[in-house]
Design an enzyme around this catalytic site. Sequence first.
Site, PDB file in Angstrom:
ATOM      1  N   ASP A 297       8.049   8.561  14.067  1.00  0.00           N
ATOM      2  CA  ASP A 297       8.024   7.159  14.493  1.00  0.00           C
ATOM      3  C   ASP A 297       6.862   6.920  15.459  1.00  0.00           C
ATOM      4  OD1 ASP A 297      10.623   8.135  13.701  1.00  0.00           O
ATOM      5  OD2 ASP A 297      11.441   6.188  14.246  1.00  0.00           O
ATOM      6  N   GLU A 426      15.265   9.190   2.923  1.00  0.00           N
ATOM      7  CA  GLU A 426      16.243  10.247   3.238  1.00  0.00           C
ATOM      8  C   GLU A 426      17.486  10.208   2.341  1.00  0.00           C
ATOM      9  OE1 GLU A 426      15.121  10.956   7.936  1.00  0.00           O
ATOM     10  OE2 GLU A 426      16.507   9.345   7.435  1.00  0.00           O
ATOM     11  N   GLN A 495      14.032   3.686   2.435  1.00  0.00           N
ATOM     12  CA  GLN A 495      13.040   3.015   3.279  1.00  0.00           C
ATOM     13  C   GLN A 495      11.647   3.189   2.689  1.00  0.00           C
ATOM     14  OE1 GLN A 495      14.085   5.908   6.513  1.00  0.00           O
ATOM     15  NE2 GLN A 495      11.889   5.939   6.858  1.00  0.00           N
TER      16      GLN A 495
END
Length: 687
Positions: A297, A426, A495
């Site tokens: 991140d 994930e 995502q």
Amino acid sequence: MADGDPGVFTATALPGDPRLLPTVTSAFLGTRVFRDILHAAGVYSGAAGDTHRADVPSPLGLRMAAPGVHSPAESFTLNTWTGTFSHTIQSPGYTATHQLYAHHSLVHLMVSSITIRRLDGSTYPVTVQLQSLFVPQSQDLDLSPGPDFQGAHYIYGQTLVPEVEGGPRPTVHMLWTPIPQSLTLGGEERERCWEFLTAVAGSEEEAKRSYSAGLSLVAAGSLHRSHVRAWAALRRGCSVELDGPLALRQALQGCLYYLLSAIPPRDSPEVLFHGISPGGLSNGTRGEDYWGHVFWDQDTWMFPNILLLYPEAARAILQYRICTLEGARRNAQEQGYEGAKFPWESAATGREVCPEEIYGAQEIHVTGDVLMAFEQYYCTTQDQKLFREDGGWELVEAVAQYWCSRVVWSEEEQLYHIRGVMPPDEYHSQVDNSAYTNAVARRSLNFATDMARDLLLPVPEEWEDRARKIKVPFDEERKYHPEYDGYSPGEPVKQADVVLLGFPLMHPMSAEVRRNDLEMYEPVTDPAGPAMTWSMFAVGWLELKELQRAWSQLEKCFSNITEPFKVWVENSDGSGAVNFLTGMGGFLQVILFGFTGFRITRSSLLFDPAFPDDITRLKISSVSYLGNKLEVTITREEIRMEVTETSQDPPASPLEAVLESGERFPLWEGQSVSFPTASGWIQRSPS
């Protein structure tokens, strides 16, 4: 909202969920307003997967009350221009204001102040009560009282459990001004301010030095002013303004406030930086916000914005990774590989601290993500000192060695494979040849090769060989990138994953393939997935000049922004990390890289602006490139650029803007140039 000011957030009531209260943070200290704990950077307690930010008891979690006043008018304000939170009680005859801030230049100091001001000619005493939950003890620290110092109470102690066996246990020293249960403005007084200081540091000397410096500023009447001055200088230097819907402008200033709070100030190079976790320094107690660990991140989602606006802080982030290189080497060794494998979750040592083994073992793209931040930094600054003298080259080399040992040769395909990984998506694990992982590994090896040449070092043959022959899955028939070997179109994705090949990876592909990747993955990406995802779809559509589609993706971000203080939540249902800096980082990249078309390459900074309908102008006060600061203003009709500052040591490279048409515009300091909005690039001037 204060007169439509996009940087001031005011409410008459607080959100019901305390997680959504705003944070006040410096590079070293952070807390959520009205909370009874704070955190200090790099101070973790707990072994391996249990390591979390140590709770430091906070004297700052005060609540002010007006006794005997029936439902007084209250307001709560976060002012992002001054970096200050305030709570005001308006009562007949007086106002009482409580301010809270983390001092931006004295990073070991946090301040609470109460000001009572009489509004009429009365002469009766005015009393406000202070409610505090503060108890000088902690579940994570073994604290002892020490002698008072200049009127402050003093406690100190170590964390209870080291991150690795036999490893260091950080020490915390805290001094604070004792807080009474009430404060009274005397009958003869018109106005009075009481200031309560809390100094927290890793040594007694630093805590005392910071507390004394704070007291001197109190005596001079300039404590808050000195903070506001330092914070405003940062905000000015990283100013981004756009003409567009108020909600978008508020979101922009909120993101800049929270992200800039997390980085080191210009004038404190001696403060070791400890990285940025998804929820920032204010969050990360046990069980909250990923325990305060640092992930990709930081390097992929937050870093590019910081690099463009403030390369000195970007360098500090890279130095955090250099400091944890030994831990990363141990991670690689334990998994049977060479070089360095950065942990999926990192704390103080660089050892893997993810509580669930699967991520640390399989989500290995993080190692390439770390190196991509180094590459972007080098291309933007040409700072060879970081690599030659400050440990950067050792990291680059170790990452290249890791990827060389992690690939396996496929006789059948005559290509190198990377097997058994979890991609950014994930929802899938133990897959072979994740397109993103393999593309970022290739990029690592190419950068290591280029960097070695720039430093005049020998280039191992295997780096070039592996880079050339790593498989990045591609479906020739459908002309798109399958997420991994065996991915079937239509399979749900958690995502942004393959869309990251286009940006930030800039993996070579045609506009047709870029479009196909976006079309393939947009409908199957989980609408409840994490906040940064939609930003990358927005950047992709902006690249293709599909402005309406870009805007509809960007709009999805707004369901992750909570009122009234613009605190982001990771998932739109409110779950996951709060004060989610990752989502904010993605959102800022839409503005700083999507609307502008900025792309960092080895030889230039590309631009190719594209604005959705409601946006008419974007002004970035200080784009940093090769030692120059450029003010860039873009409208639909015109781009205006001016070099406002150049570094002397090392000397900045003279620049020019070149349009696709071949027109050239020299960029001299203090001279503004403008040209019709078109694509082009900024590069070193050959003259």
